[in-house]
Structures are given as structure tokens and as C-alpha cells.
Write a protein that holds these residues in place. Structure first.
Motif, PDB file in Angstrom:
ATOM      1  N   VAL B  54       0.834  -1.096   0.095  1.00  0.00           N
ATOM      2  CA  VAL B  54       0.078  -0.300   0.164  1.00  0.00           C
ATOM      3  C   VAL B  54       0.964   1.201  -0.113  1.00  0.00           C
ATOM      4  O   VAL B  54       1.775   1.291   0.851  1.00  0.00           O
ATOM      5  CB  VAL B  54      -0.849  -0.038   1.426  1.00  0.00           C
ATOM      6  CG1 VAL B  54      -1.693   1.223   1.163  1.00  0.00           C
ATOM      7  CG2 VAL B  54      -1.722  -1.335   1.295  1.00  0.00           C
ATOM      8  N   HIS B  80      -1.761  -1.079  -3.894  1.00  0.00           N
ATOM      9  CA  HIS B  80      -3.007  -0.238  -3.707  1.00  0.00           C
ATOM     10  C   HIS B  80      -2.366   1.110  -3.589  1.00  0.00           C
ATOM     11  O   HIS B  80      -1.349   1.279  -2.670  1.00  0.00           O
ATOM     12  CB  HIS B  80      -3.695  -0.669  -2.362  1.00  0.00           C
ATOM     13  CG  HIS B  80      -4.515  -1.750  -2.471  1.00  0.00           C
ATOM     14  ND1 HIS B  80      -6.021  -1.996  -2.363  1.00  0.00           N
ATOM     15  CD2 HIS B  80      -4.140  -3.092  -3.112  1.00  0.00           C
ATOM     16  CE1 HIS B  80      -6.125  -3.093  -2.824  1.00  0.00           C
ATOM     17  NE2 HIS B  80      -5.475  -4.020  -3.115  1.00  0.00           N
ATOM     18  N   CYS B 113      -9.566   2.608   1.219  1.00  0.00           N
ATOM     19  CA  CYS B 113      -8.519   1.645   1.242  1.00  0.00           C
ATOM     20  C   CYS B 113      -8.746   0.576   2.452  1.00  0.00           C
ATOM     21  O   CYS B 113      -8.459  -0.783   2.161  1.00  0.00           O
ATOM     22  CB  CYS B 113      -7.362   2.249   1.207  1.00  0.00           C
ATOM     23  SG  CYS B 113      -5.851   1.234   1.068  1.00  0.00           S
ATOM     24  N   LEU B 117      -9.358  -3.284   2.038  1.00  0.00           N
ATOM     25  CA  LEU B 117      -8.209  -4.484   2.357  1.00  0.00           C
ATOM     26  C   LEU B 117      -9.002  -5.458   3.413  1.00  0.00           C
ATOM     27  O   LEU B 117      -8.598  -6.738   3.396  1.00  0.00           O
ATOM     28  CB  LEU B 117      -7.120  -3.744   3.053  1.00  0.00           C
ATOM     29  CG  LEU B 117      -6.146  -2.998   1.944  1.00  0.00           C
ATOM     30  CD1 LEU B 117      -5.233  -2.135   2.570  1.00  0.00           C
ATOM     31  CD2 LEU B 117      -5.625  -3.928   0.967  1.00  0.00           C
ATOM     32  N   HIS B 122      -7.221  -8.688   4.716  1.00  0.00           N
ATOM     33  CA  HIS B 122      -5.812  -8.193   4.973  1.00  0.00           C
ATOM     34  C   HIS B 122      -5.949  -7.695   6.239  1.00  0.00           C
ATOM     35  O   HIS B 122      -6.804  -7.202   6.822  1.00  0.00           O
ATOM     36  CB  HIS B 122      -5.406  -7.299   4.141  1.00  0.00           C
ATOM     37  CG  HIS B 122      -5.201  -8.044   2.629  1.00  0.00           C
ATOM     38  ND1 HIS B 122      -4.051  -8.901   2.419  1.00  0.00           N
ATOM     39  CD2 HIS B 122      -5.791  -7.774   1.621  1.00  0.00           C
ATOM     40  CE1 HIS B 122      -3.946  -9.463   1.094  1.00  0.00           C
ATOM     41  NE2 HIS B 122      -5.170  -8.798   0.729  1.00  0.00           N
ATOM     42  N   ILE B 124      -3.422  -4.788   8.459  1.00  0.00           N
ATOM     43  CA  ILE B 124      -2.797  -3.560   7.665  1.00  0.00           C
ATOM     44  C   ILE B 124      -1.650  -3.392   8.890  1.00  0.00           C
ATOM     45  O   ILE B 124      -1.744  -3.163  10.090  1.00  0.00           O
ATOM     46  CB  ILE B 124      -3.672  -2.563   7.650  1.00  0.00           C
ATOM     47  CG1 ILE B 124      -4.716  -2.823   6.816  1.00  0.00           C
ATOM     48  CG2 ILE B 124      -2.780  -1.251   7.229  1.00  0.00           C
ATOM     49  CD1 ILE B 124      -6.087  -2.110   6.662  1.00  0.00           C
ATOM     50  N   ALA B 145      -1.008  -6.525   4.724  1.00  0.00           N
ATOM     51  CA  ALA B 145      -1.295  -5.345   3.709  1.00  0.00           C
ATOM     52  C   ALA B 145      -0.044  -4.502   4.397  1.00  0.00           C
ATOM     53  O   ALA B 145      -0.318  -3.914   5.356  1.00  0.00           O
ATOM     54  CB  ALA B 145      -2.307  -4.669   3.577  1.00  0.00           C
TER      55      ALA B 145
END
Lengths: 232, 232
Positions: B54, B80, B113, B117, B122, B124, B145
């Protein structure tokens, strides 16, 4: 980055101490803050001479600086440069001063570089498309000197012929190569895994003296004055 | 690199297929060399959707391109981007075409976002000076992510507040940070260690169609002609 960029500078070899290491330390260490002194000791304790980075004809000052910055970040003591007709240039915005904290040793030929590395017990590994060792395997080599080659031509044929082994970073996409600063960072990071600092008392003292010298403004004048007083 | 450099270009989102994946493949795959077809299958088989990169407000086109190149090299399927007022620019000399081989997904807010995700399962992770996980620990996360932040400000406060965890690359030198493209390469390389490709049949077919589309000159016209013939 263009080599005629006004921000580039020619990379100097590591500074020579203006006096014996213990004298330099005695003159300068009292002038450091406690915090700075602690930081210096912390970095020295983590420095290792086992892994050496060798730059064989890197052209882009960004890349040279980025490799120096990675070497400093991961505890590599020495970076060796092999001279080409063009001097090595570095880019201060990228190196963030790392060119001062890493010991830079310049050789005027491939053969001289290899001889010096072998004399210190290093085995020499060059990047190759079909390289045998992965980056993690370099962590298990006792004293690897890892060569990063020119952005276009790669490692010189002369150095390839003299190397003890090859390495490669396994890739699984369409792009066939990594930028050399990225490849160097991954390789140095992997090769330094699990290696504590290893400097002996003498190397520790010399590095402490150098870092004192680099941490105090007008350090050389202060050391000269210290010496004058001692001789009275 | 300057953003007004004439070599930069605005990063497009991943191409939309002009027809169903199976139609695109039927029209284009026969036009590929055997070698190209094998390469495409090899890359697809190694692609993983488990690790996502990301980019949160990266400014330097060199860095954006370098991260895309690392993502491609290590088998990361999706990158992303979180939109800032400035569009994302990339530098073709650095990305080496990687912007085409990686799926680029743009979100117009941090919140969008994060939602996207999370919906894909995901967790993060953002870079932090005192980050909890090292790069190797990210390899053991099922679906991380990994967020790379702006060159100056780092990861935005909004994204930091929403993250599930923090990571850091341990450093032991004087320099306090790594260039973001170097940090991303080390992190993605480590996070992808030991992860085989994981795309299901549908994702494989869509990617095959996209790679066919990107490998054949004037592919869209050929697909259109193929569709016309089918409808006769």
C-alpha cells in the motif's frame, strides 16, 4: 541522477586520524554530549568487519550513496571501491551522511582489491543471473565480500573470473533485474542477519577516534591544540 | 527525481478487459510465442494475493516505480494507492514496465482503502520507528497489507490509527532511516519468503487475459475483430 548534478561530491577515502587514536579520543570525547557518546558506542558495538560491500564501477551517485546508507544501517564496517576512469560520486541527499560513518577503501585495480580482501580472509561473491547462493545463504558465509556491479555492464569480467562464488536474489516476476541499490540493500540486510559486532579492541579504538573526529566541529584544530598543551 | 521531469507519467489503474477473460485469451493467446506463453504461466503461477503493498502518499516517481518493480519481482499481485491531491507519477526507466505487470488499485480515501483491504481479509501493518514486527515476522502473517508512507511525513496519521500492527527494519548505524524504495524492497522480499503462488482459477484466468492483452501489439483491435467474427 546525472553525474554533473551540482549536489554530487567526490567520495573521499576514510579520514586519516591526525594523531594516535587514544590522543584523538582524549582530546574530543569530553566535548561530546552523553547522548552522542552513547550513540557512538552503540554503533561501534554493532559494527562487523565480517561482511564487506564492494562497488565495482557503479556510476549513478544515487546508487553509490544508497549502498553506503544500507551498509551503515545494517552494521557493515567497510565498503571497498574499485576505481574506474571516472571518480566515484555520491549524492548527499541520499547518503544522509553515511559516507562518513562507513569506512571507504579505494583500490586502483580489481587485482589489488581482490588481494586486499583475501589477505583479510574474505571470500568474494559476485551477482550472477544464475547465482548459486541466495541472500540468506550469504548470512552463513564466515566472511563474504559481496560485489555490486555497474548499472549497465554488471560486475566486470576480471572480477567475475577471480570470484569465489556467485549469488542471486530469486525473482519471480516479469522484470529481469532489480535496481542495484535495492539489490544491495536486500543482500546486505540478509548477509548481516545474526551477526553481532566483532571489532577487536584496536579496531574499536580507531573507530571511536574517527567517530569523535566526525562529531565535533573543528575537531582537527582541537586535537592540534591538545597535542601542543601536552608537549609543554 | 523531480515531478516535472518529462519522463514521468501518471500511473493508470489496472486495465479493464475489453471482453470476458476467456474471450480475450482465445483471441490473443495463439498470437504469442511459445516462450512468451511459458513466461506468462510461470509468473502467474508464482503470483500471490496474500501480501499487498500500500503506497500512502509517495511523492517521488522514482520511489513509486521502484516499489512496483520490487512488487513484480517478488510475486506481489496487488499494489494499492491512496490518492492525495497530487496524482501518482511513475518513472519508466526505474519501473522497467513493472507498472503494467502489477495490479494497481487506487482508492480515494484512507478509509476506503482500509475497508477494501479488510474485506479481502488483510491485516494492515504500517512502518513505525518502534515497530513491533521485523520483516521476517511479516512472512508468518497470513495476509499482511504493508503500508509504505510519504518520503517526508511517513504514513498518514489516519492510516496509522486504523492499522492492525506496526513493523520496522532493525537498523544499527548512524543513519536513522532507509530510503522508502529500499525499505519496501527489503520488506516485500522478506514478507514473500516461503509463499507460493495462490491464485484461484478465476483470478488466474483474468490475469492470463490481462498479460495476453499487454503482450500483443494492438490487442484491443484484435479482440474486437475476434468478437465481430464470433457474432457473424
Amino acid at each position: 541522477m546525472r553525474r554533473d548534478d551540482p549536489d554530487t561530491f567526490q567520495l573521499p577515502d576514510t579520514v586519516t586520524l591526525p594523531a594516535q587514536a587514544r590522543t584523538v579520543i582524549a582530546a574530543l570525547e569530553p566535548l561530546l554530549t552523553e547522548q552522542r557518546r552513547a550513540r557512538i558506542e552503540q554503533v561501534i558495538a554493532a559494527r562487523s568487519s565480517a561482511v564487506v560491500a564492494v562497488l565495482d564501477g557503479l556510476i549513478d551517485p544515487h546508487n553509490v550513496s544508497a549502498v553506503l546508507r544500507s551498509a551503515d544501517a545494517f552494521g557493515v564496517l567497510d565498503v571497498h571501491l574499485i576505481d574506474r576512469p571516472e571518480p566515484f560520486l555520491a549524492a548527499p541527499r541520499i547518503s544522509q551522511g553515511a559516507d562518513r560513518w562507513v569506512s571507504v577503501v579505494t583500490h586502483n585495480s580489481v587485482e589489488a582489491c581482490v588481494r586486499a580482501l583475501r589477505a583479510r580472509g574474505h571470500r568474494i561473491f559476485v551477482a550472477a543471473v544464475d547465482g548459486v547462493l541466495g541472500p540468506e545463504a550469504l548470512a552463513r558465509e564466515p566472511a563474504p565480500a559481496i560485489v555490486f556491479g555497474n548499472e549497465h555492464a554488471g560486475v566486470s569480467a576480471e572480477l567475475r573470473a577471480l570470484a569465489d562464488g556467485t549469488y542471486a536474489i530469486p525473482m519471480r516476476g516479469f522484470v529481469q533485474s532489480l535496481n542495484v541499490s535495492v539489490a544491495a540493500a536486500i543482500t546486505l540486510h540478509a548477509a548481516m542477519q545474526g551477526r553481532p559486532g566483532n571489532l577487536d579492541a584496536q579496531a574499536t579504538e580507531e573507530l571511536r577516534a574517527r567517530y569523535c573526529l566526525l562529531s565535533v566541529p573543528q575537531a582537527e584544530a582541537i586535537v592540534a591544540e591538545y597535542l601542543r598543551r601536552q608537549q609543554r
